[in-house]
Design a protein around this motif. Structure first.
Motif, PDB file in Angstrom:
ATOM      1  N   SER A   1      49.701  -7.532   9.815  1.00 49.50           N
ATOM      2  CA  SER A   1      49.418  -5.598   9.480  1.00 49.50           C
ATOM      3  C   SER A   1      49.124  -5.077  10.541  1.00 49.50           C
ATOM      4  CB  SER A   1      47.836  -5.872   9.314  1.00 49.50           C
ATOM      5  OG  SER A   1      46.932  -4.232   9.224  1.00 49.50           O
TER       6      SER A   1
ATOM      7  N   GLU B   1      48.434   2.435  11.215  1.00 52.08           N
ATOM      8  CA  GLU B   1      48.768   3.568  10.850  1.00 52.08           C
ATOM      9  C   GLU B   1      49.784   4.447  11.341  1.00 52.08           C
ATOM     10  OE1 GLU B   1      46.874   6.335   7.783  1.00 52.08           O
ATOM     11  OE2 GLU B   1      45.829   5.894   9.915  1.00 52.08           O
TER      12      GLU B   1
ATOM     13  N   GLU C   1      54.523   1.978   3.308  1.00 53.08           N
ATOM     14  CA  GLU C   1      53.116   0.972   3.518  1.00 53.08           C
ATOM     15  C   GLU C   1      53.360  -0.404   3.593  1.00 53.08           C
ATOM     16  OE1 GLU C   1      49.216   3.003   2.027  1.00 53.08           O
ATOM     17  OE2 GLU C   1      49.868   1.241   1.119  1.00 53.08           O
ATOM     18  N   THR C   2      53.951  -0.712   2.851  1.00 58.86           N
ATOM     19  CA  THR C   2      53.996  -2.057   2.318  1.00 58.86           C
ATOM     20  C   THR C   2      54.892  -2.928   2.044  1.00 58.86           C
ATOM     21  OG1 THR C   2      51.899  -2.937   1.950  1.00 58.86           O
ATOM     22  CG2 THR C   2      52.790  -4.344   1.625  1.00 58.86           C
TER      23      THR C   2
ATOM     24  N   THR D   1      52.528  -4.838   6.395  1.00 61.41           N
ATOM     25  CA  THR D   1      51.731  -3.014   5.334  1.00 61.41           C
ATOM     26  C   THR D   1      51.513  -2.591   7.163  1.00 61.41           C
ATOM     27  OG1 THR D   1      50.094  -2.319   4.420  1.00 61.41           O
ATOM     28  CG2 THR D   1      49.305  -4.546   5.494  1.00 61.41           C
TER      29      THR D   1
ATOM     30  N   SER E   1      48.937  -0.649   5.581  1.00 61.39           N
ATOM     31  CA  SER E   1      47.857   0.360   5.336  1.00 61.39           C
ATOM     32  C   SER E   1      46.377   0.120   6.175  1.00 61.39           C
ATOM     33  CB  SER E   1      47.954  -0.219   3.632  1.00 61.39           C
ATOM     34  OG  SER E   1      46.655  -0.021   3.290  1.00 61.39           O
ATOM     35  N   GLN E   2      45.539   1.293   5.915  1.00 63.33           N
ATOM     36  CA  GLN E   2      44.459   1.028   6.103  1.00 63.33           C
ATOM     37  C   GLN E   2      43.598   0.906   5.841  1.00 63.33           C
ATOM     38  OE1 GLN E   2      43.985   1.177   9.820  1.00 63.33           O
ATOM     39  NE2 GLN E   2      45.830   0.878   9.795  1.00 63.33           N
ATOM     40  N   ASN E   3      43.378   1.013   4.470  1.00 60.52           N
ATOM     41  CA  ASN E   3      42.807   1.055   3.281  1.00 60.52           C
ATOM     42  C   ASN E   3      41.894  -0.465   2.928  1.00 60.52           C
ATOM     43  OD1 ASN E   3      41.606  -0.394   0.858  1.00 60.52           O
ATOM     44  ND2 ASN E   3      42.009   1.436   0.350  1.00 60.52           N
ATOM     45  N   ASN E   4      40.971  -1.002   3.419  1.00 57.91           N
ATOM     46  CA  ASN E   4      40.404  -2.649   3.537  1.00 57.91           C
ATOM     47  C   ASN E   4      40.718  -3.438   2.356  1.00 57.91           C
ATOM     48  OD1 ASN E   4      39.603  -1.995   6.463  1.00 57.91           O
ATOM     49  ND2 ASN E   4      37.748  -1.028   5.833  1.00 57.91           N
ATOM     50  N   LYS E   5      40.454  -2.349   1.881  1.00 61.07           N
ATOM     51  CA  LYS E   5      40.024  -3.547   0.159  1.00 61.07           C
ATOM     52  C   LYS E   5      41.882  -4.055   0.173  1.00 61.07           C
ATOM     53  CE  LYS E   5      36.071  -1.915  -2.616  1.00 61.07           C
ATOM     54  NZ  LYS E   5      35.559  -1.582  -3.953  1.00 61.07           N
ATOM     55  N   LEU E   6      42.474  -2.869  -0.166  1.00 55.04           N
ATOM     56  CA  LEU E   6      44.406  -3.522   0.055  1.00 55.04           C
ATOM     57  C   LEU E   6      44.302  -4.605   1.698  1.00 55.04           C
ATOM     58  CD1 LEU E   6      47.231  -3.120  -1.394  1.00 55.04           C
ATOM     59  CD2 LEU E   6      47.224  -1.220   0.037  1.00 55.04           C
ATOM     60  N   GLN E   7      43.770  -4.019   2.509  1.00 55.98           N
ATOM     61  CA  GLN E   7      44.424  -5.364   2.999  1.00 55.98           C
ATOM     62  C   GLN E   7      43.925  -6.639   3.172  1.00 55.98           C
ATOM     63  OE1 GLN E   7      43.259  -3.925   6.988  1.00 55.98           O
ATOM     64  NE2 GLN E   7      44.857  -2.742   7.777  1.00 55.98           N
TER      65      GLN E   7
END
Length: 477
Positions: free
Chosen positions: A221, A224, A273-274, A287, A289-295
């Motif tokens: 990760s 961003e 993004e990924t 990735t 992405s800074q979306n916690n659920k997606l991470q």
């Protein structure tokens, strides 16, 4: 597609990096049960989808849904990957242990701490074993730091000796990753690894498979604002860290070459993004992405459904190359039993394990179609199938010749004994044998006597041989 060189990578921070290092080895014959007993005695647990308490036990801060694993794979594949019993020897049986070791790696190019959260020992068919080491790096490292660590930790035996290379655990230091694994992670494993092959490049290696470096599964990760260019993805695929002068190692100057590599090895459905990068050395998800659920979902998948997909194709590749290697070592005119054994192995692999599709999801099929291509699974399978046809043909020819010779011998015995034995000396063998009479036999009577006695001996030998062969085949089944 623009090719962006990496000039500021050493100052690019990472949000996190998780690795799994897979070390394949050859198990000693008939040592599977002993290894399982040792694993259970040393605190390892048999992985079972029904045990929901295992969902959080082996992955640090992550969690793997057993329910999602069941849904991701096709039913015929699920039974191979997730056996319900430790006694199912024709499946991939996983034994896991949470260990939580805090260590430090130091070399000329990097110095960083790392945590080993758990360890797997996977017992596979065809005397194949796989050790899987789960490692978590601290946050805020650079991409080059992360790649350099993975490249150095995967090297069981360094190609070039580096006196500064050291893994520190508590008050113990190791200059080789191999020594660290076999003296800290699992000491007893060395008892069960077959390292007798003289062609072996390092302790426990598979001479037909790969060199002294482990396969890497990684979740990376990044910040961003990072640019995930084809050049950076190329570096991730090759695990390129630093050059000797301390600058990021790229490993290619031709933008067109990097573009071709990108097209073949990178899955970019969710760009920019990924990305998923597939190579002979690594399977990586990167990735920004800074979306916690997606991470969380992406990292969990690398421990769960993607790990098991890679594990299956990893097993496919090792097994197919092992079968090819065994075929190359067979001496057609001498190793009849080995030929029969290899025919059974190839037929079993084709009917029991190999499947053109392993999961039902669209993105899963697309990602692992790249894996199949990079691993050359279809090519290896096609080669092994041709090998099977050749083995059948040669085996039939040799068996036919052997039966023909045997039939000729038995025919000669039958004819001679029929002509002479019943008419010349059979009277002398009734009741008490008159041994003195034997010395007065004529030439034809001697021929009859020899044929009769040798026929009895040959019959006994053939009977014993057939019984022994049946017992061996029964034991193998």
């Amino acid at each position: 597609m623009a090719m962006t060189e990496i000039g500021n990578d050493s100052r690019t921070d990472m949000d996190g990096a998780q690795f799994q290092f897979m070390f394949p080895f050859k198990l000693k014959n008939n040592f599977n049960k002993k290894l399982m007993k040792s694993l259970l005695e040393n605190g390892y647990e048999f992985f079972d989808l029904k045990k929901l308490e295992q969902e959080k036990r082996f992955y640090g801060q992550n969690q793997v849904s057993h329910r999602s694993l069941e849904k991701f794979f096709l039913p015929n594949i699920e039974s191979i990957l997730f056996p319900s019993s430790i006694e199912e020897t024709e499946c991939l049986r996983r034994f896991s242990k949470a260990i939580q070791l805090h260590c430090e790696l130091t070399s000329k190019k990097i110095k960083t701490t790392f945590d080993i959260v758990s360890l797997d020992i996977i017992i596979c068919p065809y005397q194949i074993g796989i050790m899987n080491i789960r490692v978590v790096l601290p946050r805020r490292l650079s991409l080059s730091d992360t790649l350099q660590f993975s490249d150095e930790f995967r090297a069981m035996e360094p190609i070039v000796e580096d006196q500064t290379h050291c893994i520190q655990y508590k008050d113990r230091s190791f200059t080789k990753v191999r020594d660290f694994i076999f003296h800290v992670l699992y000491l007893d494993i060395s008892k069960y690894i077959d390292d007798d092959n003289q062609n072996s490049t390092y302790f426990g290696s598979l001479p037909f498979f790969m060199d002294e470096r482990m396969f890497v599964i990684s979740y990376i990760s990044v910040d961003e604002d990072s640019l995930l260019t084809p050049t950076e993805l190329f570096r991730i695929g090759h695990l390129y860290g630093y050059r000797d002068d301390g600058e990021p190692l790229i490993g290619a100057n031709n933008p067109e070459y990097i573009k071709r590599y990108y097209e073949k090895h990178v899955y970019d459905r969710w760009a920019d993004e990924t990305y998923y990068v597939v190579s002979d050395y690594t399977f990586s998800c990167v990735t920004k992405s800074q979306n916690n659920k997606l991470q969380e979902s992406l990292s969990n998948a690398m421990y769960g459904k993607h790990f098991y997909s890679i594990l299956l194709y990893f097993f496919y590749k090792i097994a197919l190359m092992k079968l090819t290697y065994e075929q190359s070592e067979i001496k057609i005119n001498k190793d009849q039993e080995r030929i029969e054994d290899l025919i059974v192995k190839i037929t079993t692999f084709s009917s029991r394990y190999f499947s053109a599709e392993v999961n039902s999801s669209t993105h899963g099929k697309e990602i692992f179609q790249i894996v199949k291509s990079v691993y050359q699974i279809d090519y290896l399978y096609s080669y092994v199938k041709k090998t099977l046809e050749t083995l059948y043909q040669n085996h039939e020819k040799l068996t036919s010749k052997r039966h023909s010779y045997l039939l000729q011998i038995l025919t000669i015995y039958t004819v001679i004994s029929g002509i002479y034995g019943m008419n010349l000396v059979i009277k002398d063998w009734e009741g008490e044998i008159k041994w003195r009479v034997i010395w007065s036999y004529s030439l034809f009577e001697w021929i009859s006597f020899f044929v009769a006695i040798s026929g009895i001996v040959v019959g006994i030998i053939l009977g014993v041989y057939a019984l022994k062969k049946w017992i061996v085949q029964y034991a193998k089944r």
